[in-house]
Design a protein around this motif. Sequence first.
Motif, mmCIF file in Angstrom:
data_model
loop_
_atom_site.group_PDB
_atom_site.id
_atom_site.type_symbol
_atom_site.label_atom_id
_atom_site.label_comp_id
_atom_site.label_asym_id
_atom_site.label_seq_id
_atom_site.Cartn_x
_atom_site.Cartn_y
_atom_site.Cartn_z
ATOM 1 N N GLU A 158 31.536 19.624 46.228
ATOM 2 C CA GLU A 158 31.766 21.065 46.413
ATOM 3 C C GLU A 158 32.303 21.360 47.807
ATOM 4 O OE1 GLU A 158 28.191 22.558 43.389
ATOM 5 O OE2 GLU A 158 27.842 22.374 45.544
ATOM 6 N N ALA A 161 35.912 20.133 48.000
ATOM 7 C CA ALA A 161 36.798 21.019 47.231
ATOM 8 C C ALA A 161 37.035 22.331 47.961
ATOM 9 C CB ALA A 161 36.198 21.282 45.851
ATOM 10 N N ARG A 165 40.649 23.375 49.525
ATOM 11 C CA ARG A 165 41.310 24.501 48.866
ATOM 12 C C ARG A 165 41.470 25.705 49.779
ATOM 13 N NH1 ARG A 165 45.069 25.621 45.208
ATOM 14 N NH2 ARG A 165 44.672 27.544 44.040
ATOM 15 N N ILE A 172 45.194 22.191 43.458
ATOM 16 C CA ILE A 172 44.131 21.692 42.583
ATOM 17 C C ILE A 172 44.367 20.235 42.205
ATOM 18 C CG2 ILE A 172 43.110 21.922 40.290
ATOM 19 C CD1 ILE A 172 42.135 23.983 42.265
ATOM 20 N N ILE A 175 43.259 18.020 45.009
ATOM 21 C CA ILE A 175 41.790 18.005 45.084
ATOM 22 C C ILE A 175 41.225 17.128 43.971
ATOM 23 C CG2 ILE A 175 39.701 19.422 44.928
ATOM 24 C CD1 ILE A 175 41.382 21.743 46.059
ATOM 25 N N LEU A 179 38.769 13.890 44.321
ATOM 26 C CA LEU A 179 37.462 13.876 43.664
ATOM 27 C C LEU A 179 37.412 12.934 42.462
ATOM 28 C CD1 LEU A 179 36.565 17.695 43.664
ATOM 29 C CD2 LEU A 179 35.899 15.943 45.319
ATOM 30 N N ALA A 186 38.031 20.051 38.828
ATOM 31 C CA ALA A 186 38.234 20.395 40.236
ATOM 32 C C ALA A 186 38.182 21.913 40.434
ATOM 33 C CB ALA A 186 39.574 19.853 40.722
ATOM 34 N N LYS A 187 38.796 22.655 39.518
ATOM 35 C CA LYS A 187 38.750 24.125 39.583
ATOM 36 C C LYS A 187 37.313 24.614 39.516
ATOM 37 C CE LYS A 187 43.289 25.185 37.568
ATOM 38 N NZ LYS A 187 43.983 25.821 36.422
ATOM 39 N N THR A 189 34.674 22.997 40.364
ATOM 40 C CA THR A 189 33.979 22.620 41.588
ATOM 41 C C THR A 189 34.280 23.606 42.706
ATOM 42 O OG1 THR A 189 34.117 20.280 40.962
ATOM 43 C CG2 THR A 189 33.597 20.768 43.254
ATOM 44 N N VAL A 190 35.541 23.987 42.820
ATOM 45 C CA VAL A 190 35.923 24.997 43.810
ATOM 46 C C VAL A 190 35.186 26.299 43.533
ATOM 47 C CG1 VAL A 190 37.805 26.417 44.704
ATOM 48 C CG2 VAL A 190 38.190 23.990 44.253
#
Length: 218
Positions: A158, A161, A165, A172, A175, A179, A186-187, A189-190
């Motif tokens: 987290e 990310a 970001r 993304i 990232i 990861l 990934a989205k 997590t962001v």
Amino acid sequence: MTRMQQSVDSTQAIAESDVVAVERTLAGDRDAYRVLVERHSHNVFRLAYRMTGNRHDAEEVVQEAFLRGYQKLGQFAARANFGTWVYRIAANYAIDRLRQRQKEEARRETPRAEERDAPENDPVNGVQDEAPTPERLTQSIELRKQMGQALAALSEAERTAFVMRHWEGCGIEEIAGVLKSSSSAAKNTVFRAVQKLRHALQPFVETKAHARAMGTES
């Protein structure tokens, strides 16, 4: 020529010169790799500092990232961006450092306090105030402290990310590559990181909002 076009041309020129430097390094010119280090070390250090939270670990991440980059330079695709490539190496190694540090801290009752007051990690760095009052300075210090604690509470994924970001402006896909996850993961997590930070900082924000409403904020 517009400023945007100048920026694009400049970025392209750097990328092209990076390719030349990589080719010269592979041909045995070590000075050419030193040029790459000098050109990209600042951005890599900024990422590493924000991810690890202290200068010592950040410097180690930078050194290790460029060392690994040199050792694996033969795997670098000429059409790729060297800055992005070494950036990804640094992010992956920083994650390893975070995991190692979490294991070390788990064995201690009192976590070691980390340095979190560097200008590049200051969440209120963009606030313009020519003559801040003592009250406002106190609020800034408190915000910095709260932000540091909130970031430390995130998981390594987290935190990585969020930093990549929202502080580094990474896409993304990049990232997800760091990861080792899908783009959708990934989205998510962001999103989780942002939600957790908002929740952690909400009491502080509400206090400032109340002071503003009462007309007592400096």
